[in-house]
Design an enzyme around this catalytic site. Structure first.
Site, PDB file in Angstrom:
ATOM      1  CD  GLU A  72       1.082  -5.136  -5.911  1.00  0.00           C
ATOM      2  OE1 GLU A  72       0.983  -4.286  -4.993  1.00  0.00           O
ATOM      3  OE2 GLU A  72       1.980  -5.101  -6.770  1.00  0.00           O
ATOM      4  CG  PHE A 119       7.663 -10.213 -10.751  1.00  0.00           C
ATOM      5  CD1 PHE A 119       8.590 -11.137 -11.226  1.00  0.00           C
ATOM      6  CD2 PHE A 119       7.654  -8.941 -11.289  1.00  0.00           C
ATOM      7  CE1 PHE A 119       9.497 -10.781 -12.225  1.00  0.00           C
ATOM      8  CE2 PHE A 119       8.539  -8.585 -12.300  1.00  0.00           C
ATOM      9  CZ  PHE A 119       9.478  -9.504 -12.765  1.00  0.00           C
ATOM     10  CG  HIS A 178      11.550  -9.483  -9.125  1.00  0.00           C
ATOM     11  ND1 HIS A 178      12.192  -8.776  -8.147  1.00  0.00           N
ATOM     12  CD2 HIS A 178      10.813  -8.575  -9.813  1.00  0.00           C
ATOM     13  CE1 HIS A 178      11.885  -7.489  -8.245  1.00  0.00           C
ATOM     14  NE2 HIS A 178      11.039  -7.338  -9.247  1.00  0.00           N
ATOM     15  CG  PHE A 188       5.224  -7.641  -6.994  1.00  0.00           C
ATOM     16  CD1 PHE A 188       6.385  -7.916  -6.276  1.00  0.00           C
ATOM     17  CD2 PHE A 188       5.352  -6.994  -8.218  1.00  0.00           C
ATOM     18  CE1 PHE A 188       7.640  -7.562  -6.766  1.00  0.00           C
ATOM     19  CE2 PHE A 188       6.599  -6.628  -8.716  1.00  0.00           C
ATOM     20  CZ  PHE A 188       7.747  -6.923  -7.990  1.00  0.00           C
TER      21      PHE A 188
END
Lengths: 346, 321
Positions: free
Chosen positions: B58, B81, B125, B84
């Protein structure tokens, strides 16, 4: 190393190398002189915030700046004054940022080595230095999307920076995408006060490249000839499409982390060892030995650089500094998305 | 033919790609696979070389988008998500958010965050990250609650010169449908009166707008008229529309699916209390998720976040004050 070059290549090449070496030396000399000036201004209380010098790292740094060309990208680390100058950063950008002039690229909003001209390929670092590598990736990625080839992006980082997650993510991504990234690792033996023994456990930092599937190069960072050759080769490989290149240079930081740091933690044995050599002195001796310059010429250059630094500082000291009442206290470029409360002055 | 909130997001990206050669999409599994939620379904095929799979990185993904934006592109990044994005947080808040202010070079990136709870998704999540991003200067934070807004605000996000955090609610992906793609929409920065009323203002955004509307419907049968304000974007926050509504109703309940400490509901409360104290007939109230990580089991999950039921209780409470 240069003797090998001299003995095996044609005379024209020797003369080209001499010119390159001399040019590099002059940038190194200017960078060192400017750094010394900043250190003096800091001690005189004329600079707010930190001062971070490139002492001992100029040979590596200048080699990066000289190997890059217009249209390339450079994300320097905090000790890259020489590389910045060689890449084309005006001397005034450095002085204006250190002294907070509103005419500088950062206008007093950011200081010291946190400066750049993103549109001209010189990225303004954030303090989390590992994070800059991915930004270089992004520019290279964008060029490829537009079918622009032959561009190289160099990112400089220290031994400490190689421990960050950002470093890992970005070098891995560059390898996956086969980007023309040249990652310059200046292993100067200390990250602030932390020695390399507390930073990594691999035999040599260059071994990390294997795990990423990246080509690697090592160089003695105190030897300008070697730096010019090795960094030049790495940049050439990247430019020719061989994917990311990692250069690990071994050298010693010949100053504190910043000028606030006396650096009494540095192992005296390291200072006495070959890694502790001052690359500027080594380069000067080499110039004299080769007969590429005489002592008088070097002295003239030294005075010339002092004059340049003095002139730049004198100019900037007469320039305006930020005024909180005139400041535009808004962080968005989209005026219509600013909340009314943000538009009220100071 | 109807279109879901998720399909609207896909269509907006298709249109952005078609209309602007500077746009590309980068993220995990967004290519041939079409994304974890299929928000980029078939786009890699329709736009070869412009919808690209990334490694699970990320930080490097967002950093790459920032570099591309500096170089004149308009990247759309999909975080698989919202949760993340914590791994890329540094790039967002320190790099993207400061770039324009530091250098006058804008950073036109759109970061799509599939956000919010769905049953069974658990602590990692399900998160709502709008408050934490809105806290940082230099970012625009969008929280669309309708199919129309999902479509138009995403197009607007791509066109905006500043970094946009686009919080798209996963619960709305399939639950929300419109008859067709909307022709136009309100600009970002303006809140919407989702339902008019004169007794109580409920300020909400994203999925909570629909819970609030259900409460308004329920209480209407009891003779109470609730006005529902959909913030649409939490930064900028349209204080004027909120204040005007409170001026009409005299009562405020602010609802957010995120955690209670600080955050969007606290910001709305602070502004109304500070600038509109005299408009209030009762102490303003707010309702958020419980102050724990988001639980996995549906029994716990349903009790963790505000729902029409808990909002109705809170609304009745404000009306009694």
């Amino acid at each position: 190393m240069v003797q090998t070059v001299a003995s095996t290549k044609a005379g024209a090449l020797v003369s080209t190398f001499r010119d390159e070496y001399t040019k590099a030396f002059r940038w190194m000399l200017l960078a060192r002189t400017l750094d010394d000036k900043f250190a003096g201004l800091y001690r005189a209380g004329k600079i707010h915030g930190g001062v971070f010098l490139g002492r001992g790292q100029e040979a590596l740094s200048v080699s990066v700046g000289l190997a890059l060309r217009k249209g390339d990208v450079f994300a320097p680390l905090i000790r890259d004054q020489a590389g910045r100058l060689a890449f084309g950063e005006p001397i005034l950008d450095a002085v204006r940022t250190y002294l907070g002039s509103t005419l500088g690229p950062m206008r007093g909003r950011d200081g010291n080595i946190h400066r750049g001209r993103p549109r001209e390929g010189l990225l303004p670092m954030i303090s989390h230095l590992g994070a800059m590598i991915a930004v270089v990736n992004g520019i290279l990625f964008a060029r490829r999307l537009r079918n622009i080839s032959g561009v190289v992006g160099a990112a400089s980082i220290g031994d400490g920076g190689t421990s960050t997650g950002s470093f890992h993510e970005a070098i891995n991504l560059a390898a996956v995408e086969k980007l023309p990234l040249v990652l310059i690792v200046a292993n100067n033996q200390y990250a602030y006060s932390t020695p390399t023994s507390r930073q990594f456990a691999c035999r040599d930092l260059v071994d990390k490249a294997i795990g990423y599937g990246v080509d690697s190069h090592t160089v003695d960072g105190t030897d300008l000839s070697a730096c010019l050759e090795v960094v030049g080769e790495a940049v050439k490989c990247a430019r020719e499409g061989h994917g990311p290149q990692m250069v690990v240079a071994r050298l010693l930081r010949l100053c504190g982390h910043g000028e606030h740091d006396v650096a009494d933690y540095v192992d005296p044995e390291l200072k006495q060892s070959p890694v502790g050599r001052d690359c500027l002195k080594v380069a000067e001796e080499h110039l004299l030995q080769q007969g590429w310059a005489d002592a008088r010429t070097v002295e003239l250059w030294r005075s010339e650089m002092v004059q340049k630094a003095e002139d730049a500082v004198a100019t900037v000291q007469r320039e305006p500094v930020p005024d909180p009442y005139e400041e535009d206290w808004r962080a968005l470029s989209s005026q219509r998305l600013l909340e009314a409360r943000e538009e009220r002055p100071g | 033919m109807s279109i879901t909130y998720l399909e609207a997001i896909r269509e907006a990206q298709a249109r952005a790609l078609a209309e602007d050669p500077r746009v590309f999409i980068y993220g995990q599994d967004v290519g041939a696979f079409g994304g974890a939620f299929k928000a980029t379904k078939n786009l890699a095929e329709e736009f070869p070389g412009r919808v690209i799979d990334s490694p699970i990185s990320e930080d490097a993904i967002i950093g790459l988008a920032i570099g591309a934006a500096i170089d004149g592109m308009r990247p759309i990044v999909e975080m698989q998500f919202a949760d993340f994005s914590a791994v890329g947080f540094n790039q967002v808040i320190n790099q993207a958010a400061t770039l324009y202010w530091r250098t006058r070079v804008p950073c036109p990136i759109t970061i799509r965050l599939p956000a919010g709870g769905t049953s069974g998704s658990g602590p990692f999540h399900s998160q709502n990250m709008e408050a934490i991003y809105a806290h940082y200067p230099g970012l625009v934070v969008m929280t669309p609650a309708t199919v129309e807004d999902a479509y138009h605000m995403l197009l607007e996000a791509v066109a905006i010169d500043d970094p946009v955090i686009f919080c798209e609610h996963k619960y709305l992906y399939y639950h929300l449908k419109a008859d067709k793609l909307p022709g136009d929409a309100m600009p970002t920065g303006k809140a919407r009166i989702a339902r008019e009323g004169r007794d109580l203002t409920i300020v909400a955004y994203s999925a909570m707008v629909h819970e609030a509307l259900a409460v308004a419907e329920e209480l209407a049968s009891e003779g109470t008229e609730i006005e529902v304000v959909d913030l649409r974007s939490v930064k900028p926050l349209d204080t004027d529309t909120v204040m005007a509504s409170v001026a009409r109703t005299g009562r405020l309940l602010c609802v957010g699916e995120a955690w209670p400490w600080g955050g969007v509901t606290a910001e709305v409360m602070a502004r109304v209390a500070g600038e509109g104290f005299g408009l209030l007939d009762a102490p303003p109230q707010r309702l958020n998720a419980k102050d724990t990580p988001v639980p996995y089991h549906p029994n716990l999950w349903a009790a963790h976040r505000p729902t029409a039921r808990s909002i109705a209780t809170a609304a009745r409470n404000v009306l009694r004050l």
